[in-house]
Design a protein around this motif. Structure first.
Motif, PDB file in Angstrom:
ATOM      1  N   ASP A   1      12.556  64.893 -42.390  1.00 42.12           N
ATOM      2  CA  ASP A   1      12.255  64.664 -40.973  1.00 42.12           C
ATOM      3  C   ASP A   1      11.716  65.960 -40.367  1.00 42.12           C
ATOM      4  OD1 ASP A   1      12.084  63.843 -38.375  1.00 42.12           O
ATOM      5  OD2 ASP A   1      14.082  62.935 -38.287  1.00 42.12           O
ATOM      6  N   ALA A   2      10.446  66.233 -40.613  1.00 35.86           N
ATOM      7  CA  ALA A   2       9.829  67.464 -40.104  1.00 35.86           C
ATOM      8  C   ALA A   2       9.848  67.546 -38.576  1.00 35.86           C
ATOM      9  CB  ALA A   2       8.392  67.577 -40.628  1.00 35.86           C
ATOM     10  N   PRO A   3       9.604  66.439 -37.838  1.00 37.48           N
ATOM     11  CA  PRO A   3       9.686  66.523 -36.373  1.00 37.48           C
ATOM     12  C   PRO A   3      11.073  66.933 -35.880  1.00 37.48           C
ATOM     13  CG  PRO A   3       8.481  64.562 -37.013  1.00 37.48           C
ATOM     14  CD  PRO A   3       9.072  65.118 -38.262  1.00 37.48           C
ATOM     15  N   LEU A   4      12.136  66.487 -36.582  1.00 39.19           N
ATOM     16  CA  LEU A   4      13.489  66.881 -36.194  1.00 39.19           C
ATOM     17  C   LEU A   4      13.684  68.387 -36.376  1.00 39.19           C
ATOM     18  CD1 LEU A   4      16.405  66.309 -35.375  1.00 39.19           C
ATOM     19  CD2 LEU A   4      16.902  65.798 -37.785  1.00 39.19           C
ATOM     20  N   VAL A   5      13.176  68.927 -37.479  1.00 39.79           N
ATOM     21  CA  VAL A   5      13.268  70.366 -37.726  1.00 39.79           C
ATOM     22  C   VAL A   5      12.523  71.132 -36.636  1.00 39.79           C
ATOM     23  CG1 VAL A   5      12.660  72.232 -39.312  1.00 39.79           C
ATOM     24  CG2 VAL A   5      13.557  70.071 -40.209  1.00 39.79           C
ATOM     25  N   ALA A   6      11.365  70.619 -36.230  1.00 38.30           N
ATOM     26  CA  ALA A   6      10.587  71.273 -35.165  1.00 38.30           C
ATOM     27  C   ALA A   6      11.348  71.242 -33.840  1.00 38.30           C
ATOM     28  CB  ALA A   6       9.236  70.582 -35.015  1.00 38.30           C
ATOM     29  N   ARG A   7      12.022  70.130 -33.544  1.00 38.21           N
ATOM     30  CA  ARG A   7      12.814  70.045 -32.309  1.00 38.21           C
ATOM     31  C   ARG A   7      13.998  71.008 -32.355  1.00 38.21           C
ATOM     32  NH1 ARG A   7      11.812  64.531 -32.952  1.00 38.21           N
ATOM     33  NH2 ARG A   7      13.916  64.175 -33.784  1.00 38.21           N
ATOM     34  N   LEU A   8      14.638  71.100 -33.514  1.00 33.48           N
ATOM     35  CA  LEU A   8      15.750  72.036 -33.662  1.00 33.48           C
ATOM     36  C   LEU A   8      15.285  73.477 -33.463  1.00 33.48           C
ATOM     37  CD1 LEU A   8      17.656  70.493 -36.718  1.00 33.48           C
ATOM     38  CD2 LEU A   8      18.355  70.468 -34.303  1.00 33.48           C
ATOM     39  N   ALA A   9      14.088  73.776 -33.954  1.00 35.39           N
ATOM     40  CA  ALA A   9      13.528  75.115 -33.769  1.00 35.39           C
ATOM     41  C   ALA A   9      13.331  75.413 -32.288  1.00 35.39           C
ATOM     42  CB  ALA A   9      12.201  75.236 -34.514  1.00 35.39           C
ATOM     43  N   MET A  10      12.810  74.451 -31.530  1.00 35.42           N
ATOM     44  CA  MET A  10      12.596  74.649 -30.104  1.00 35.42           C
ATOM     45  C   MET A  10      13.921  74.809 -29.359  1.00 35.42           C
ATOM     46  SD  MET A  10       9.361  74.802 -29.288  1.00 35.42           S
ATOM     47  CE  MET A  10       9.212  75.797 -30.769  1.00 35.42           C
ATOM     48  N   ARG A  11      14.936  74.034 -29.758  1.00 31.35           N
ATOM     49  CA  ARG A  11      16.251  74.162 -29.112  1.00 31.35           C
ATOM     50  C   ARG A  11      16.862  75.533 -29.382  1.00 31.35           C
ATOM     51  NH1 ARG A  11      18.583  68.198 -30.936  1.00 31.35           N
ATOM     52  NH2 ARG A  11      17.263  66.962 -29.521  1.00 31.35           N
ATOM     53  N   ALA A  12      16.742  75.994 -30.611  1.00 36.36           N
ATOM     54  CA  ALA A  12      17.288  77.308 -30.952  1.00 36.36           C
ATOM     55  C   ALA A  12      16.550  78.414 -30.203  1.00 36.36           C
ATOM     56  CB  ALA A  12      17.187  77.532 -32.466  1.00 36.36           C
ATOM     57  N   TRP A  13      15.234  78.286 -30.085  1.00 35.68           N
ATOM     58  CA  TRP A  13      14.450  79.279 -29.347  1.00 35.68           C
ATOM     59  C   TRP A  13      14.846  79.277 -27.869  1.00 35.68           C
ATOM     60  CZ3 TRP A  13       8.456  79.123 -28.259  1.00 35.68           C
ATOM     61  CH2 TRP A  13       8.059  80.384 -27.812  1.00 35.68           C
ATOM     62  N   ALA A  14      15.048  78.084 -27.318  1.00 39.47           N
ATOM     63  CA  ALA A  14      15.472  77.985 -25.917  1.00 39.47           C
ATOM     64  C   ALA A  14      16.831  78.649 -25.723  1.00 39.47           C
ATOM     65  CB  ALA A  14      15.530  76.515 -25.494  1.00 39.47           C
ATOM     66  N   LEU A  15      17.760  78.465 -26.684  1.00 42.70           N
ATOM     67  CA  LEU A  15      19.068  79.110 -26.604  1.00 42.70           C
ATOM     68  C   LEU A  15      18.920  80.630 -26.620  1.00 42.70           C
ATOM     69  CD1 LEU A  15      22.175  79.280 -26.792  1.00 42.70           C
ATOM     70  CD2 LEU A  15      21.940  79.035 -29.275  1.00 42.70           C
ATOM     71  N   ALA A  16      18.077  81.135 -27.515  1.00 36.86           N
ATOM     72  CA  ALA A  16      17.866  82.581 -27.614  1.00 36.86           C
ATOM     73  C   ALA A  16      17.294  83.143 -26.317  1.00 36.86           C
ATOM     74  CB  ALA A  16      16.935  82.888 -28.786  1.00 36.86           C
ATOM     75  N   LEU A  17      16.312  82.460 -25.746  1.00 38.31           N
ATOM     76  CA  LEU A  17      15.683  82.943 -24.514  1.00 38.31           C
ATOM     77  C   LEU A  17      16.634  82.835 -23.324  1.00 38.31           C
ATOM     78  CD1 LEU A  17      12.109  81.435 -24.986  1.00 38.31           C
ATOM     79  CD2 LEU A  17      12.760  83.844 -25.122  1.00 38.31           C
ATOM     80  N   ALA A  18      17.424  81.754 -23.280  1.00 41.39           N
ATOM     81  CA  ALA A  18      18.394  81.608 -22.200  1.00 41.39           C
ATOM     82  C   ALA A  18      19.444  82.717 -22.265  1.00 41.39           C
ATOM     83  CB  ALA A  18      19.068  80.243 -22.281  1.00 41.39           C
ATOM     84  N   SER A  19      19.856  83.086 -23.478  1.00 42.20           N
ATOM     85  CA  SER A  19      20.810  84.189 -23.649  1.00 42.20           C
ATOM     86  C   SER A  19      20.197  85.499 -23.172  1.00 42.20           C
ATOM     87  CB  SER A  19      21.231  84.300 -25.115  1.00 42.20           C
ATOM     88  OG  SER A  19      21.898  83.132 -25.548  1.00 42.20           O
ATOM     89  N   ASN A  20      18.936  85.728 -23.520  1.00 40.02           N
ATOM     90  CA  ASN A  20      18.258  86.949 -23.078  1.00 40.02           C
ATOM     91  C   ASN A  20      18.075  86.971 -21.565  1.00 40.02           C
ATOM     92  OD1 ASN A  20      17.880  88.820 -25.067  1.00 40.02           O
ATOM     93  ND2 ASN A  20      15.687  88.503 -25.291  1.00 40.02           N
TER      94      ASN A  20
END
Length: 250
Positions: free
Chosen positions: A132-151
């Motif tokens: 499920d490549a689209p799921l992996v892409a969504r997980l990547a965006m969620r993780a990036w959003a978490l990193a940016l929100a923390s920053n």
């Protein structure tokens, strides 16, 4: 006539700054990122003009630069995992900064891991097959959003700390002025300068994080923002990133 102009250009500060930035992987990545988001911005503007011959070219440039950056940073999740562990093991660090820093590093590690898997699955490499490549892409965006929100939270926290410290220094300086303490006054001036630098760095971190946060949140459908504004945010932070690389290498 031409040689003096070329010699002046080759010895100019701009040429020196370009060479210093281009010599670093981070500098080349920021340059590719600038091209990627600027192409995305111009493509958005040209979509209103149907039949533009440049639209397909810009979309292709954007996709190519995006893939190039993903290949260049493949495996970088290891760096963030190491930074995460070292940050958790550090002593004498503000606990709030430790938690927010850990959130940023963990988010970036997860983002880079999913990003690496995605590019390995892409037709450009086709090294792995994801169910499920689209799921992996969504997980990547969620993780990036978490990193940016923390920053972003870290930047706001540092802004508050710098403001409180500046207020303390002002009170001490006012007291020393009454006592005519010249040495204490000089120390306060030096501390005010240091606090101003910390405040500027925290403000820059907050601004970059807030602008970049628009990219993953928009991709996830959490923020209804215009595509052109997302591309503009990426363009601005890319320029700021290039400036950071140039300054750090000078």
């Amino acid at each position: 006539m031409l040689y003096p102009l070329l010699a002046a250009a080759a010895n100019s500060p701009a040429a020196t700054a370009y060479m210093r930035a281009a010599a670093q992987t981070a500098g080349r990545d920021k340059a590719c990122r600038l091209g990627q988001y600027f192409a995305r911005l111009v493509a958005h503007l040209l979509r209103a003009r149907k039949g533009s011959a440049w639209l397909a070219t810009l979309v292709r440039v954007q996709a190519t630069l995006s893939t190039t950056r993903k290949i260049l940073r493949a495996g970088k999740f290891v760096d963030f995992l190491v930074q995460l562990i070292r940050g958790l093991q550090a002593r004498g660090v503000d606990e709030v900064e430790r938690v927010l820093g850990a959130g940023h590093k963990a988010g970036m590690a997860a983002f880079m891991l999913a990003d690496t898997l995605g590019v390995m699955h892409s037709p450009a490499l086709a090294l792995v097959q994801l169910r499920d490549a689209p799921l992996v892409a969504r997980l990547a965006m969620r993780a990036w959003a978490l990193a940016l929100a923390s920053n972003l939270a870290l930047g706001l926290y540092r802004l508050r700390a710098a403001s409180l410290r500046a207020a303390d220094v002002r009170r001490v300086r006012k007291h020393l002025e009454k006592d005519a303490d010249a040495m204490g006054h000089r120390e306060c001036v030096a501390e005010e300068h240091a606090v101003a630098q910390r405040h500027a760095a925290a403000l820059r971190l907050t601004l970059v994080s807030a602008l970049d946060l628009a990219i993953p949140t928009s991709a996830l459908g959490l923020l209804g923002i215009n595509e052109g504004l997302v591309a503009l945010a990426g363009t601005v932070t890319s320029l700021m990133g290039i400036q950071d690389v140039v300054l750090s290498s000078s």
